[in-house]
Write a protein that holds these residues in place. Sequence first.
Motif, PDB file in Angstrom:
ATOM      1  N   ALA A   1       0.839  -1.203   0.000  1.00 12.20           N
ATOM      2  CA  ALA A   1       0.000   0.000   0.000  1.00 12.20           C
ATOM      3  C   ALA A   1       0.873   1.251   0.000  1.00 12.20           C
ATOM      4  CB  ALA A   1      -0.939  -0.016   1.195  1.00 12.20           C
ATOM      5  N   ALA A   2       1.961   1.194   0.771  1.00 14.87           N
ATOM      6  CA  ALA A   2       2.855   2.349   0.845  1.00 14.87           C
ATOM      7  C   ALA A   2       3.504   2.643  -0.501  1.00 14.87           C
ATOM      8  CB  ALA A   2       3.929   2.109   1.906  1.00 14.87           C
ATOM      9  N   GLU A   3       3.922   1.596  -1.238  1.00 12.17           N
ATOM     10  CA  GLU A   3       4.596   1.834  -2.517  1.00 12.17           C
ATOM     11  C   GLU A   3       3.645   2.391  -3.573  1.00 12.17           C
ATOM     12  OE1 GLU A   3       6.276  -1.455  -4.640  1.00 12.17           O
ATOM     13  OE2 GLU A   3       4.442  -2.653  -4.564  1.00 12.17           O
ATOM     14  N   THR A   4       2.340   2.092  -3.434  1.00 10.52           N
ATOM     15  CA  THR A   4       1.374   2.595  -4.403  1.00 10.52           C
ATOM     16  C   THR A   4       0.792   3.940  -3.977  1.00 10.52           C
ATOM     17  OG1 THR A   4      -0.481   1.438  -3.352  1.00 10.52           O
ATOM     18  CG2 THR A   4       0.733   0.257  -5.078  1.00 10.52           C
ATOM     19  N   GLY A   5       1.097   4.380  -2.754  1.00  9.92           N
ATOM     20  CA  GLY A   5       0.568   5.631  -2.242  1.00  9.92           C
ATOM     21  C   GLY A   5      -0.884   5.547  -1.821  1.00  9.92           C
TER      22      GLY A   5
ATOM     23  N   GLN B   1      10.016  -8.814  -6.236  1.00  9.30           N
ATOM     24  CA  GLN B   1       9.211  -8.829  -5.015  1.00  9.30           C
ATOM     25  C   GLN B   1       9.866  -9.703  -3.952  1.00  9.30           C
ATOM     26  OE1 GLN B   1       5.153  -9.716  -7.015  1.00  9.30           O
ATOM     27  NE2 GLN B   1       4.642  -8.480  -5.222  1.00  9.30           N
ATOM     28  N   THR B   2       9.968  -9.153  -2.771  1.00  5.97           N
ATOM     29  CA  THR B   2      10.398  -9.896  -1.592  1.00  5.97           C
ATOM     30  C   THR B   2       9.457  -9.502  -0.462  1.00  5.97           C
ATOM     31  OG1 THR B   2      12.723  -9.879  -2.284  1.00  5.97           O
ATOM     32  CG2 THR B   2      12.263 -10.344   0.039  1.00  5.97           C
ATOM     33  N   GLY B   3       8.833 -10.491   0.151  1.00  7.28           N
ATOM     34  CA  GLY B   3       7.886 -10.147   1.207  1.00  7.28           C
ATOM     35  C   GLY B   3       7.633 -11.303   2.135  1.00  7.28           C
ATOM     36  N   ASN B   4       6.707 -11.085   3.043  1.00 11.62           N
ATOM     37  CA  ASN B   4       6.327 -12.105   4.018  1.00 11.62           C
ATOM     38  C   ASN B   4       4.869 -11.877   4.386  1.00 11.62           C
ATOM     39  OD1 ASN B   4       5.989 -13.397   6.798  1.00 11.62           O
ATOM     40  ND2 ASN B   4       8.071 -14.021   6.297  1.00 11.62           N
ATOM     41  N   THR B   5       4.147 -12.956   4.579  1.00  7.85           N
ATOM     42  CA  THR B   5       2.732 -12.821   4.928  1.00  7.85           C
ATOM     43  C   THR B   5       2.523 -12.143   6.282  1.00  7.85           C
ATOM     44  OG1 THR B   5       2.715 -15.076   5.841  1.00  7.85           O
ATOM     45  CG2 THR B   5       2.062 -14.818   3.540  1.00  7.85           C
ATOM     46  N   ASN B   6       3.600 -11.907   7.023  1.00  5.54           N
ATOM     47  CA  ASN B   6       3.440 -11.220   8.311  1.00  5.54           C
ATOM     48  C   ASN B   6       3.170  -9.726   8.165  1.00  5.54           C
ATOM     49  OD1 ASN B   6       6.020 -10.116   7.806  1.00  5.54           O
ATOM     50  ND2 ASN B   6       7.050 -11.509   9.210  1.00  5.54           N
TER      51      ASN B   6
ATOM     52  N   PRO C   1       5.291  -5.712  -1.629  1.00  2.00           N
ATOM     53  CA  PRO C   1       5.803  -4.668  -2.519  1.00  2.00           C
ATOM     54  C   PRO C   1       6.685  -5.237  -3.626  1.00  2.00           C
ATOM     55  CG  PRO C   1       7.002  -4.661  -0.453  1.00  2.00           C
ATOM     56  CD  PRO C   1       5.849  -5.592  -0.270  1.00  2.00           C
ATOM     57  N   GLY C   2       6.885  -4.401  -4.654  1.00  2.00           N
ATOM     58  CA  GLY C   2       7.770  -4.765  -5.746  1.00  2.00           C
ATOM     59  C   GLY C   2       7.066  -4.988  -7.065  1.00  2.00           C
TER      60      GLY C   2
ATOM     61  N   GLY D   1       4.613  -0.019  -9.117  1.00  2.81           N
ATOM     62  CA  GLY D   1       5.157   0.779  -8.021  1.00  2.81           C
ATOM     63  C   GLY D   1       6.587   1.224  -8.202  1.00  2.81           C
ATOM     64  N   ILE D   2       7.228   0.837  -9.301  1.00  5.80           N
ATOM     65  CA  ILE D   2       8.632   1.193  -9.511  1.00  5.80           C
ATOM     66  C   ILE D   2       8.756   2.681  -9.819  1.00  5.80           C
ATOM     67  CG2 ILE D   2      10.634   0.832 -11.013  1.00  5.80           C
ATOM     68  CD1 ILE D   2       9.753  -2.093 -11.262  1.00  5.80           C
ATOM     69  N   LYS D   3       9.678   3.345  -9.145  1.00  3.03           N
ATOM     70  CA  LYS D   3       9.910   4.781  -9.307  1.00  3.03           C
ATOM     71  C   LYS D   3      11.257   4.994 -10.006  1.00  3.03           C
ATOM     72  CE  LYS D   3       6.272   5.850  -6.694  1.00  3.03           C
ATOM     73  NZ  LYS D   3       5.813   4.493  -6.334  1.00  3.03           N
ATOM     74  N   PRO D   4      11.421   6.041 -10.830  1.00  6.35           N
ATOM     75  CA  PRO D   4      10.395   7.031 -11.155  1.00  6.35           C
ATOM     76  C   PRO D   4       9.404   6.572 -12.224  1.00  6.35           C
ATOM     77  CG  PRO D   4      12.429   7.593 -12.268  1.00  6.35           C
ATOM     78  CD  PRO D   4      12.730   6.397 -11.420  1.00  6.35           C
ATOM     79  N   ASP D   5       9.740   5.512 -12.954  1.00 12.21           N
ATOM     80  CA  ASP D   5       8.877   5.068 -14.048  1.00 12.21           C
ATOM     81  C   ASP D   5       8.489   3.610 -13.843  1.00 12.21           C
ATOM     82  OD1 ASP D   5       9.062   7.527 -15.603  1.00 12.21           O
ATOM     83  OD2 ASP D   5      11.137   6.910 -16.023  1.00 12.21           O
TER      84      ASP D   5
END
Length: 282
Positions: free
Chosen positions: A84-88, A209-214, A245-246, A250-254
């Motif tokens: 959510a944070a990466e998409t704003g 993407q690197t994440g965890n269900t936590n 995320p990833g 969501g990749i910046k700037p493009d």
Amino acid sequence: MKLCRFGAPGQEKPGMLDGDGVIRDLSAVIGDIDGMTVSDTELAKLKALDPASLPAVDGTPRIGPCVGNIGKFMCIGLNYSDHAAETGAAIPEHPILFFKANSAIVGPNDMVMMPRGSTHTDWEVELGVVIGKTCKYASEADALDYVAGYCVVNDVSERHFQTKLTGQWTKGKSCDTFGPTGPWLVTKDEVGDVQNLSMSLDVNGKRMQTGNTNTMIFTVAQIIEHLSGLMTLHPGDVITTGTPPGVGMGIKPDPVYLKKGDVMELEIEGLGKQRQEVGQDA
């Protein structure tokens, strides 16, 4: 226990993975891995089998979706705080629900075909939840009792269709081949803590993407409580629970999106791996 379905599309047979990683043919025992066979009672019968007593499957057959005849394919959006944070986007007050058309469901290693004219197709590794028994008005405390097992899902998404073609997200989520599911339906007793599973996705060998269900905003139990308060969940229904995320969007700037010839490889701890080559409809 790891269950699977193998064979040509529309002709899949049920299978079980033995301790050596060999697929064993369950055709003489059950007709399919579906809503009729994922109840606690039926799964207990399968667990009681000696895998060595079942025929080994020769070669390297195609692996199909790990659940057949899926009734509802439900998807939860924006369910990871870091995504959510990466998409704003703001943290949702309730789980965001959309549906993915069942015609999007394919095997874990089948080709993903971008629709005609698509230039914004994106990747999303997600934890899939397979319902094992009829569920209505479940509480958070007992919600996981209704789960048969878990699997890997790639919630492939066409972002232009999703956000620009007036209407709901379903338009960008339901394109043919946009729901690779499997390889294994892993029963809940083998998964352990479903809220602490690592997950990843690579594109062309590069970790995206690197994440965890936590970091889920709403846990699996909370999602089941919420959905079962809105509609009855049936055996063989699948819920895919959001992505870390990833994502390309969501990749910046493009933003970066998939193109023909790209290869996605994704994995969730204990649930197996997927690999899809990307094509495009003419």
